[in-house]
Design a protein around this motif. Structure first.
Motif, PDB file in Angstrom:
ATOM      1  N   GLY A   1     102.829   5.985  50.604  1.00 20.42           N
ATOM      2  CA  GLY A   1     102.527   5.358  49.910  1.00 20.42           C
ATOM      3  C   GLY A   1     102.699   4.043  49.450  1.00 20.42           C
ATOM      4  O   GLY A   1     102.295   3.652  48.136  1.00 20.42           O
ATOM      5  N   ARG A   2     104.019   3.519  50.276  1.00 21.15           N
ATOM      6  CA  ARG A   2     104.054   2.343  50.696  1.00 21.15           C
ATOM      7  C   ARG A   2     104.144   1.059  51.016  1.00 21.15           C
ATOM      8  O   ARG A   2     103.999   1.646  52.038  1.00 21.15           O
ATOM      9  N   MET A   3     103.586  -0.106  51.085  1.00 23.40           N
ATOM     10  CA  MET A   3     103.922  -1.339  52.266  1.00 23.40           C
ATOM     11  C   MET A   3     105.186  -0.934  53.197  1.00 23.40           C
ATOM     12  O   MET A   3     106.355  -1.184  52.021  1.00 23.40           O
ATOM     13  N   PRO A   4     105.044  -0.723  54.215  1.00 25.16           N
ATOM     14  CA  PRO A   4     106.816  -0.973  54.868  1.00 25.16           C
ATOM     15  C   PRO A   4     107.290  -2.906  54.632  1.00 25.16           C
ATOM     16  O   PRO A   4     106.470  -3.482  54.044  1.00 25.16           O
ATOM     17  N   SER A   5     107.947  -2.841  55.031  1.00 22.00           N
ATOM     18  CA  SER A   5     109.163  -3.422  54.892  1.00 22.00           C
ATOM     19  C   SER A   5     108.402  -5.194  56.181  1.00 22.00           C
ATOM     20  O   SER A   5     108.455  -4.322  56.618  1.00 22.00           O
ATOM     21  N   PHE A   6     109.015  -6.312  56.272  1.00 18.78           N
ATOM     22  CA  PHE A   6     108.986  -6.784  57.547  1.00 18.78           C
ATOM     23  C   PHE A   6     109.673  -6.414  58.391  1.00 18.78           C
ATOM     24  O   PHE A   6     109.001  -5.782  59.609  1.00 18.78           O
TER      25      PHE A   6
END
Lengths: 193, 193
Positions: free
Chosen positions: A21-26
DNA sequence: CTTGACAGTGAACGTTCGTTCACTTTATAA
DNA sequence: TTATAAAGTGAACGAACGTTCACTGTCAAG
């Protein structure tokens, strides 16, 4: 980059978003797709932005693009399935966004009777009900008549109100006294299997 | 804290997530609900974690809890609507998660004929089709027969295959030669208005 | 009036984030 | 083979993040 590799990377990232439910970090993207340099990730992200797979906030933070809309919308049944190449260009859709208008006021109820089977609402189906909407004539409503809850067509004629089933085996209801309308059916959902 | 204040704060955060597709940072939560100290936000977040409104990763990052499941699931139509207090305890559900089994293989098609109206699938409805599923007898399938696409019940008997409409006005189809089954209908969705 | 719990402030701190730069490796085409 | 672009490495850097601590204001119970 080969198309196939990019495709699988997109799938990795979509999977992460669907999972958490969240985008991954770089750096997480790096681990996900097998890149050790954040610069490489940065370049990848730029490409995915161009493809609308993901996007950025006004604050520059990663937000899902087409990733957030999990199902591809194609044409009609008669048109059948397009070729895989066309498929990729299909619009994607989130059923939540598509079906839910008023987030705080809509609820899901399970249908148990068959009084609306003529309208394609069968026992076991789920209906989305908007509590905050003012019911109009012709709407399917959830109403309390003389202490019982039912789902029926609402018909207003002149000053009088009738609740009309969509099944000839049932009788129209002309409420004697009390008629509380709790909500309007805004969608029907049926899951097989 | 008064219940009402907490409620409105949850609504703020839910709104942010629904808008952007990501959780707000601590400072953003602060701005959202009117807290100038990140410590105050930290305390608020702990409370919301306890309420399952939001949660944290194994990496400690904020992820949506019940926020991600936008529609409250209640009982049956006959049960009507429970009291507001019970409502709060209702399970919440994401239609995307509920209806979509195989993310990459499911598609949305619009129904145009009325040959399946007996099964509660009307013209204008949308069907979710899983391309990757092996069709069984009794499933509703999207099939190409002699160059035309249709949606029908699939009936297997012995070695032969029949496509059965759910409307007496149409004839069963016993494919002469070619029968390509493109996918299995896993759900039906109808939106009113 | 005092005490204690609760809600919130403000600042310090180490961590992680995303950007950027110079450089290396790999593949493509002249 | 050589040139050239694309894909990736690794490190440095400032900014933003979430945690924590000492402290302030408020309100209800004893």
């Amino acid at each position: 980059m080969e198309d196939k590799k990019l495709r699988s990377r997109i799938r990795e990232i979509s999977g992460f978003y669907a999972d958490k439910g969240r985008m991954p970090s770089f750096s997480e993207v790096g681990k996900l797709v097998g890149l050790r340099s954040k610069n490489a990730v940065s370049k990848l992200v730029k490409r995915l932005e161009a493809l609308n797979v993901l996007a950025r906030d006004e604050k520059g933070r990663l937000v899902p693009g087409s990733i957030a809309y999990p199902v591809k919308m194609l044409g009609t049944v008669e048109a059948g399935f397009p070729s895989p190449a066309e498929e990729e260009l299909a619009d994607t859709l989130s059923l939540d966004e598509f079906l839910i208008g008023n987030r705080d006021a809509t609820f899901l109820l399970r249908v148990s009777g068959d009084s609306m089977s003529g309208a394609g609402i069968l026992p076991g189906d789920m209906v989305l009900v908007d509590k905050g909407r003012s019911p109009g004539s012709g709407d399917i409503v959830i109403a309390e008549v003389d202490g019982e809850w039912t789902m029926k067509y609402l018909k207003k004629r002149g000053g009088s109100v009738t609740l009309l089933p969509a099944n000839p085996a049932y009788e129209p209801i002309r409420p004697k006294k009390e008629l509380k309308i709790a909500g309007v059916v805004t969608a029907v959902v049926r899951k097989y299997k």
